[in-house]
Design a protein around this motif. Structure first.
Motif, PDB file in Angstrom:
ATOM      1  N   ILE A 100      14.437  -5.665  -5.564  1.00 43.56           N
ATOM      2  CA  ILE A 100      13.356  -5.979  -6.504  1.00 43.56           C
ATOM      3  C   ILE A 100      12.796  -7.367  -6.214  1.00 43.56           C
ATOM      4  N   GLN A 101      13.655  -8.307  -5.876  1.00 48.27           N
ATOM      5  CA  GLN A 101      13.210  -9.666  -5.556  1.00 48.27           C
ATOM      6  C   GLN A 101      12.231  -9.646  -4.371  1.00 48.27           C
ATOM      7  N   LEU A 102      12.542  -8.880  -3.337  1.00 53.52           N
ATOM      8  CA  LEU A 102      11.645  -8.784  -2.183  1.00 53.52           C
ATOM      9  C   LEU A 102      10.352  -8.056  -2.530  1.00 53.52           C
ATOM     10  N   VAL A 103      10.438  -7.065  -3.413  1.00 56.35           N
ATOM     11  CA  VAL A 103       9.221  -6.375  -3.875  1.00 56.35           C
ATOM     12  C   VAL A 103       8.294  -7.382  -4.533  1.00 56.35           C
ATOM     13  N   GLU A 104       8.844  -8.179  -5.451  1.00 56.99           N
ATOM     14  CA  GLU A 104       8.034  -9.156  -6.176  1.00 56.99           C
ATOM     15  C   GLU A 104       7.479 -10.227  -5.235  1.00 56.99           C
ATOM     16  N   GLN A 105       8.308 -10.698  -4.314  1.00 56.31           N
ATOM     17  CA  GLN A 105       7.881 -11.713  -3.356  1.00 56.31           C
ATOM     18  C   GLN A 105       6.761 -11.189  -2.462  1.00 56.31           C
ATOM     19  N   THR A 106       6.920  -9.966  -1.972  1.00 55.13           N
ATOM     20  CA  THR A 106       5.916  -9.372  -1.092  1.00 55.13           C
ATOM     21  C   THR A 106       4.617  -9.126  -1.846  1.00 55.13           C
ATOM     22  N   TYR A 107       4.732  -8.648  -3.068  1.00 49.80           N
ATOM     23  CA  TYR A 107       3.546  -8.423  -3.903  1.00 49.80           C
ATOM     24  C   TYR A 107       2.775  -9.727  -4.097  1.00 49.80           C
ATOM     25  N   GLU A 108       3.479 -10.795  -4.438  1.00 45.67           N
ATOM     26  CA  GLU A 108       2.834 -12.091  -4.650  1.00 45.67           C
ATOM     27  C   GLU A 108       2.162 -12.593  -3.371  1.00 45.67           C
ATOM     28  N   LYS A 109       2.815 -12.407  -2.233  1.00 48.00           N
ATOM     29  CA  LYS A 109       2.215 -12.798  -0.950  1.00 48.00           C
ATOM     30  C   LYS A 109       0.948 -11.994  -0.695  1.00 48.00           C
ATOM     31  N   ALA A 110       1.004 -10.685  -0.916  1.00 48.53           N
ATOM     32  CA  ALA A 110      -0.163  -9.827  -0.687  1.00 48.53           C
ATOM     33  C   ALA A 110      -1.336 -10.275  -1.554  1.00 48.53           C
ATOM     34  N   ILE A 111      -1.092 -10.512  -2.814  1.00 48.44           N
ATOM     35  CA  ILE A 111      -2.144 -10.970  -3.719  1.00 48.44           C
ATOM     36  C   ILE A 111      -2.662 -12.336  -3.259  1.00 48.44           C
ATOM     37  N   GLY A 112      -1.745 -13.213  -2.856  1.00 44.64           N
ATOM     38  CA  GLY A 112      -2.132 -14.538  -2.371  1.00 44.64           C
ATOM     39  C   GLY A 112      -2.993 -14.480  -1.126  1.00 44.64           C
ATOM     40  N   TYR A 113      -2.789 -13.476  -0.288  1.00 44.46           N
ATOM     41  CA  TYR A 113      -3.605 -13.289   0.914  1.00 44.46           C
ATOM     42  C   TYR A 113      -4.898 -12.526   0.620  1.00 44.46           C
ATOM     43  N   GLY A 114      -5.106 -12.143  -0.639  1.00 44.99           N
ATOM     44  CA  GLY A 114      -6.331 -11.441  -1.007  1.00 44.99           C
ATOM     45  C   GLY A 114      -6.294  -9.945  -0.755  1.00 44.99           C
ATOM     46  N   LEU A 115      -5.096  -9.390  -0.609  1.00 50.72           N
ATOM     47  CA  LEU A 115      -4.962  -7.957  -0.361  1.00 50.72           C
ATOM     48  C   LEU A 115      -4.769  -7.214  -1.665  1.00 50.72           C
ATOM     49  N   ASP A 116      -5.271  -6.009  -1.734  1.00 50.29           N
ATOM     50  CA  ASP A 116      -5.112  -5.154  -2.909  1.00 50.29           C
ATOM     51  C   ASP A 116      -3.722  -4.541  -2.859  1.00 50.29           C
ATOM     52  N   ALA A 117      -2.910  -4.815  -3.857  1.00 51.43           N
ATOM     53  CA  ALA A 117      -1.527  -4.327  -3.845  1.00 51.43           C
ATOM     54  C   ALA A 117      -1.080  -3.977  -5.251  1.00 51.43           C
ATOM     55  N   THR A 118      -0.083  -3.119  -5.339  1.00 50.94           N
ATOM     56  CA  THR A 118       0.550  -2.793  -6.601  1.00 50.94           C
ATOM     57  C   THR A 118       2.020  -2.544  -6.324  1.00 50.94           C
ATOM     58  N   THR A 119       2.831  -2.549  -7.357  1.00 50.01           N
ATOM     59  CA  THR A 119       4.272  -2.302  -7.173  1.00 50.01           C
ATOM     60  C   THR A 119       4.665  -1.026  -7.878  1.00 50.01           C
ATOM     61  N   TYR A 120       5.790  -0.483  -7.436  1.00 50.24           N
ATOM     62  CA  TYR A 120       6.335   0.724  -8.050  1.00 50.24           C
ATOM     63  C   TYR A 120       7.814   0.549  -8.199  1.00 50.24           C
TER      64      TYR A 120
END
Length: 75
Positions: A55-75
């Motif tokens: 879960i920690q990596l999911v959250e970290q990756t999601y935050e990076k994606a948003i920070g890079y301007g990519l459209d992302a969501t988590t499940y």
């Protein structure tokens, strides 16, 4: 530059069904993986599943994606 080398190697092997990106800790695997995923989305208009081991990596990756301007969501 390890990230650039990883992206070039992926591009040369992009027709393979599975490709692993191996970089040292802190070398930017998340960015490389997100760029690869976005490239696939751009080419196909399909969705990409980016799997993480915790879960920690999911959250970290999601935050990076948003920070890079990519459209992302988590499940």
């Amino acid at each position: 530059m390890a990230q650039g080398d990883a992206l070039r190697e992926w591009h040369k092997n992009r027709d393979c069904s599975d490709v692993a990106v191996v970089l040292n800790t802190g070398a930017g695997k998340t960015l490389v993986g997100l760029l690869i995923a976005q490239s696939l989305v751009n080419e196909s208009s399909a969705q990409v599943l980016y799997a993480c081991a915790s879960i920690q990596l999911v959250e970290q990756t999601y935050e990076k994606a948003i920070g890079y301007g990519l459209d992302a969501t988590t499940y």
